[in-house]
Design a protein around this motif. Structure first.
Motif, mmCIF file in Angstrom:
data_model
loop_
_atom_site.group_PDB
_atom_site.id
_atom_site.type_symbol
_atom_site.label_atom_id
_atom_site.label_comp_id
_atom_site.label_asym_id
_atom_site.label_seq_id
_atom_site.Cartn_x
_atom_site.Cartn_y
_atom_site.Cartn_z
ATOM 1 N N HIS A 137 0.828 -1.203 0.000
ATOM 2 C CA HIS A 137 0.000 0.000 0.000
ATOM 3 C C HIS A 137 0.863 1.253 0.000
ATOM 4 O O HIS A 137 0.618 2.204 -0.758
ATOM 5 N N ARG A 138 1.891 1.265 0.850
ATOM 6 C CA ARG A 138 2.727 2.450 0.942
ATOM 7 C C ARG A 138 3.492 2.697 -0.349
ATOM 8 O O ARG A 138 3.575 3.817 -0.851
ATOM 9 N N SER A 191 1.136 3.872 -3.126
ATOM 10 C CA SER A 191 0.740 5.265 -2.930
ATOM 11 C C SER A 191 1.869 6.195 -3.329
ATOM 12 O O SER A 191 1.669 7.228 -3.970
ATOM 13 N N ARG A 192 3.092 5.812 -2.946
ATOM 14 C CA ARG A 192 4.238 6.659 -3.241
ATOM 15 C C ARG A 192 4.588 6.616 -4.716
ATOM 16 O O ARG A 192 4.875 7.639 -5.338
#
Length: 584
Positions: free
Chosen positions: A288-289, A292-293
């Motif tokens: 997820h991180r 998103s990035r």
């Protein structure tokens, strides 16, 4: 790369048969990394087993069998790529990832890829190496292997709401998944209605500040972030008991999982279930991180590729949600500080970027040093079927000009003088690079006419037509500056003389040429007596052999001064040229 660490069977060049439910190259890529790489060659098929992810290092001995090796800095079009693939294959690597070059894989690399068992992948330009490694490791953890968790493996990687509901069933309470800043990433359904604190947290999408202050003062958060175990918070007057656990990838904290009692006390097995949930959640939170990035990184890279003239326009356009035939224009912005100002123009450019993307969602802003470039997609023919080509161009140009005025207003509101260059409207995204180059040239003209430190605060918004003469002169200077022998021989000597003797004969010559040899007008501009100016002109002739009565000498001298970046001083009010001023 030195000789790899010896491995038992299978022999070099072969891969062990994957164990049941063990991760494979196909499962690792399907878990998320597949969007960040392009498969060039997979001789063993997607079922090749993968046991780990490592970095290719030509100076180290390592065990690389059945690993995905990431060759940082190696370009697929380089002459060294083929040798790197051969070395990776000799070490038994499952796959090698190299950077995707603009020219595509070198033929030698493709020839090697056809005869070695190691798969060849290329990294997409929008993803960083560290992000790619993270995605690969997340896919490896999700697909199985040492330390991989069993619960909830049927939840698609990165589907945090579904994961929260699964955890709620396993633990027997209401679950909230948060990032390290206590922002809510996902939450489970509540069987008996959320308690007041959980309701506030979910509605506000983060833990209330007063609650964070309490948890910090009591030492609860410090304990949570420093232990691998589940932390218990007893029931309070208004709130039920809670369990929390940090989610980690190695030593890095990815977030936390909170469980609140939901109508009944938490059971005896809740702690163990939450420990397992934390292990299961790690690849999901990492994915997820990174997604998103890398989403924003991917868009920035796509915009940069279009402005630089990428040959892969279709890929860049798809990343931005556009078609390759989308008309466009590029705007470039500078924030010029006033006299005596030491303020950073970064905030002004940030406000301009927000203006471009908030009020024009189709626009893409990209900061490049002290300049902001904005790619503005414009309505295509399908949006104006009844308008002829010239009419569409006029409408699009007005839209781009209007945005230029809005960007100027944002910069001026931050206390800087804005200089905005509007590139010409182009018919498709493969011509965005031409609009960008034109905007940069216009901006060079405006920068030279409106240097930093001036007292003027008026905004300037200009297109090519507004500064046509200066623009053509700039193009000529750029062209002749590469000629050999250089046209600025005497000028170079003149500039060196000024530096050595602290004189300004070059400035005198620039002003004299700018005033077409008019001695009285030049003297007034420089603020000197005409006889002083005549003395300086004689010095130019005596020292450097400059015959200013000869038109060829004057032309070459003017080109040389411009190539050296020396423009004539301008009288007050003359600096604006033909550029449009946007008054308050």
């Amino acid at each position: 790369m030195s000789v790899p660490v010896p491995n038992p069977e299978p022999s070099p060049g072969q891969h062990a048969a994957p164990a049941a439910d063990a991760p494979t190259l196909g499962s690792v890529l399907a878990a998320g990394a597949g969007e960040a790489v392009e498969v060039v060659s997979v001789p063993g098929g997607p079922g090749v087993p993968v046991r780990g992810v490592g970095l290719y290092d030509p100076g180290e001995t390592f065990a690389a069998r059945d690993h995905v090796l990431v060759a940082v800095g190696v370009d697929a079009s380089s002459a060294t790529a083929a040798g790197v693939l051969q070395a990776a294959a000799q070490a038994g690597a499952a796959a090698l990832v190299v950077r995707r070059g603009a020219a595509g894989p070198a033929q030698r690399l493709l020839d090697v890829a056809r005869v070695v068992p190691t798969a060849l992948l290329t990294r997409a330009p929008w993803v960083e190496w560290t992000e790619l490694v993270g995605l690969l490791r997340a896919g490896l953890a999700y697909g199985g292997g040492p330390g991989a968790a069993e619960p909830a493996t049927d939840v698609p990687l990165g589907d945090l709401p579904a994961l929260a509901n699964v955890f709620a069933t396993l633990v027997g309470g209401a679950v909230t998944i948060e990032d390290p800043e206590s922002r809510v990433l996902a939450f489970s359904r509540s069987e008996n209605g959320a308690d007041p604190l959980r309701r506030l947290t979910i509605l506000g999408q983060q833990v209330p500040r007063w609650r964070l202050a309490e948890l910090t003062a009591s030492g609860f958060l410090r304990t949570l972030w420093t232990t691998d175990d589940v932390v218990h918070r007893p029931a309070e007057e208004r709130f039920p008991e809670r369990l929390a656990v940090a989610v980690r990838a190695g030593a890095e904290v990815l977030g936390s999982i909170w469980v609140a009692a939901d109508g009944a006390p938490l059971g005896d097995g809740a702690r163990q279930a939450l420990r397992e949930a934390a292990r299961t959640a790690a690849p999901h939170l990492l994915h997820h991180r990174l997604r998103s990035r890398t989403g924003s990184t991917r868009r920035r890279q796509a915009v940069r590729a279009l402005l630089d003239g990428t040959p892969d326009v279709a890929s860049a356009a798809a990343t931005l949600g556009l078609t390759p035939r989308t008309p466009c224009a590029v705007l470039s912005v500078l924030a010029v500080p006033g006299e005596g100002s030491a303020a950073d123009p970064g905030r002004a450019l940030h406000l301009a970027a927000l203006q471009a993307t908030a009020h024009h969602p189709a626009g893409f802003a990209l900061r490049d040093g002290d300049r902001l470039d904005v790619l503005l997609p414009l309505p295509g023919p399908e949006g104006a079927a009844e308008t002829d080509g010239p009419g569409r161009h006029r409408t699009a140009a007005l839209q781009a000009r209007r945005l230029g005025g809005e960007l100027a207003g944002a910069v001026r509101g931050a206390g800087f003088r804005p200089l905005v260059a509007v590139g010409a409207v182009r018919e498709a995204l493969d011509e965005a690079v031409d609009s960008c180059r034109a905007a940069h040239l216009v901006l060079r003209v405006l920068r030279e006419r409106h240097p930093a430190g001036g007292a003027e605060r008026t905004a300037v918004v200009a297109e090519e037509a507004d500064v046509r003469a200066a623009l053509d002169a700039l193009r000529v200077v750029d062209a002749v500056s590469t000629l050999s022998p250089a046209v600025d021989g005497p000028v170079r000597e003149l500039l060196a003389h000024d530096v050595a003797h602290r004189t300004d004969l070059a400035g005198t010559l620039a002003a004299y040429l700018d005033r077409f040899g008019d001695v009285p007008a030049t003297a007034r501009l420089l603020g000197v007596h005409p006889n002083t100016l005549r003395y300086r002109l004689r010095r130019l002739s005596d020292l450097f052999g400059l015959d200013l009565a000869d038109p060829d000498t004057r032309l070459l001298a003017d080109l040389g001064l411009r190539a050296a970046g020396l423009l004539p001083p301008r009288a007050a009010g003359a600096a604006a040229g033909t550029a449009e001023r946007e008054e308050d």
